[in-house]
Motif scaffolding. Structure first.
Motif, mmCIF file in Angstrom:
data_model
loop_
_atom_site.group_PDB
_atom_site.id
_atom_site.type_symbol
_atom_site.label_atom_id
_atom_site.label_comp_id
_atom_site.label_asym_id
_atom_site.label_seq_id
_atom_site.Cartn_x
_atom_site.Cartn_y
_atom_site.Cartn_z
ATOM 1 N N LEU A 146 -6.614 59.858 -65.569
ATOM 2 C CA LEU A 146 -6.629 61.152 -66.257
ATOM 3 C C LEU A 146 -7.483 62.128 -65.451
ATOM 4 O O LEU A 146 -8.566 62.520 -65.857
ATOM 5 N N ARG A 147 -6.973 62.523 -64.301
ATOM 6 C CA ARG A 147 -7.665 63.497 -63.468
ATOM 7 C C ARG A 147 -7.345 64.899 -63.983
ATOM 8 O O ARG A 147 -6.201 65.206 -64.302
ATOM 9 N N GLU A 148 -8.355 65.730 -64.024
ATOM 10 C CA GLU A 148 -8.196 67.074 -64.606
ATOM 11 C C GLU A 148 -7.077 67.856 -63.927
ATOM 12 O O GLU A 148 -6.316 68.578 -64.584
ATOM 13 N N ALA A 149 -6.936 67.697 -62.628
ATOM 14 C CA ALA A 149 -5.940 68.480 -61.886
ATOM 15 C C ALA A 149 -4.512 68.097 -62.242
ATOM 16 O O ALA A 149 -3.584 68.885 -62.014
ATOM 17 N N VAL A 160 -3.435 66.796 -65.442
ATOM 18 C CA VAL A 160 -3.169 66.683 -66.878
ATOM 19 C C VAL A 160 -1.770 67.193 -67.231
ATOM 20 O O VAL A 160 -1.045 66.552 -68.006
#
Length: 348
Positions: free
Chosen positions: A283-286, A288
């Motif tokens: 779940l990497r912010e970039a 989502v």
């Protein structure tokens, strides 16, 4: 004190052999070996090293070796080894994308139903176009979880056959074949084949397959095969064998990937209510939006989440030279065909 409770001796770069003293090649090689930045041990296995070198001044020390003629060392091969080793230590301190080729040995821990599995993987130097040459944290987390997922991978868990005479868990007769999409270095597929004694077909892009094939050949204890599969060009791939079990780890790192991955799943998954898709997603912010789009497209295909869970760990993408790496939360999802949406997938 290190993670094992033992006292560490922190050395200064000045404690290493200094070039003005004209040290023997063997002493310099030993110092360079001590300065090696090793991949993060995801299984928490700590290598005991009671002599740690303070990082201050290390790049300058390494650069001085690369720039030196090493005139006092008579053997040209020894000089080449020293220059190569010093250059490699510099690359290791320049970020994961600059790190030279590495070999990792990863251990999938034993469970009540499986023995520990040791898998050695070669990772060529990483480039932006060949991210599959790296073993990502999500692959290790999924490989570790496989044994615990057995009840969710059987077609009818309450009717599963007794497996008391076998050392491998029973995941049901239907799962004698599985496919891994975007297998990369092959960790998940190799663990699946070894733990469950099933045939696993590991696939990736043409540029990744040669290294993937080499890793499979050097590790295979189970029944495996390797092939090319380009999600973006499935029409040219032709008809593919169908599988009851599809697995993938960390497969989304482009806006195109949700559509491509779901298309590939549809291309290879058996049209059967017993079919399962197991995905491990960081779940990497970039990324989502890509994760949400993937879930939406899977639902539109008639595949909904049956089991899910979160687990965190440390990746080494941005911080290979740091002790703890980068913390990443991973989302495990197991998809199955729901009765209410079965017609969308034209289930048999």
């Amino acid at each position: 004190m290190d993670d094992t409770g033992q006292e560490e001796t922190v050395l200064s770069v000045l404690d290493l052999p200094q070039l003005y003293t004209r040290p023997p090649a063997a002493d310099l090689l030993l110092a360079l070996d001590r300065l090696q930045v090793k991949p993060i041990a995801w299984d928490n296995a700590v290598e005991v090293n009671n002599h740690v070198v303070d990082g201050e001044g290390v790049p300058k020390y390494l650069t001085s070796i690369v720039a030196s003629s090493l005139a006092w060392i008579a053997d040209d091969n020894s000089k080449e080894h020293l220059w190569e080793a010093a250059s490699a230590r510099l690359c290791e301190r320049s970020g994961r994308s600059a790190t030279p080729s590495v070999t990792r040995t990863l251990v999938i821990p034993a469970t009540p139903s499986t023995e520990a599995v040791s898998i050695t993987l070669y990772e060529p130097s990483l480039t932006a176009d060949n991210l599959g040459h790296k073993t990502w944290l999500a692959s290790f987390l999924l490989a570790k979880r496989l044994a615990s997922l057995v009840p969710h991978l059987r077609p009818h868990p309450h009717k599963a056959k007794s497996n008391s005479a076998s050392s491998t868990p029973d995941i049901g007769d239907y799962s004698t074949q599985a496919i891994e999409l975007g297998a990369g270095t092959g960790l998940v597929g190799l663990a699946l084949a070894t733990l469950f004694d099933v045939h696993v077909h590991l696939t990736d892009l043409p540029a990744i397959v040669p290294n993937l094939s080499a890793n499979v050949e050097s590790n295979t204890r189970g029944n495996t095969s390797v092939g090319e599969l380009d999600w973006s060009n499935l029409e040219d791939e032709g008809e593919q064998p169908k599988y009851h079990l599809v697995v993938a780890a960390d497969p989304l790192y482009s806006p195109h990937h949700p559509a491509w991955l779901v298309g590939a799943i549809k291309h290879v998954l058996k049209k059967d209510r017993r079919a399962r898709v197991v995905i491990e997603l960081p779940l990497r912010e970039a990324y989502v939006p890509e994760v949400e789009e993937f879930k939406k497209r899977m639902g539109e295909l008639g595949l909904n989440i049956e089991v899910e869970g979160l687990e965190s760990g440390f990746d080494d993408w941005e911080s290979a030279h740091e002790k703890n790496g980068s913390k990443v939360v991973n989302h495990l999802q197991i998809f199955r065909v729901e009765e209410s949406t079965a017609e969308k997938f034209k289930v048999d």
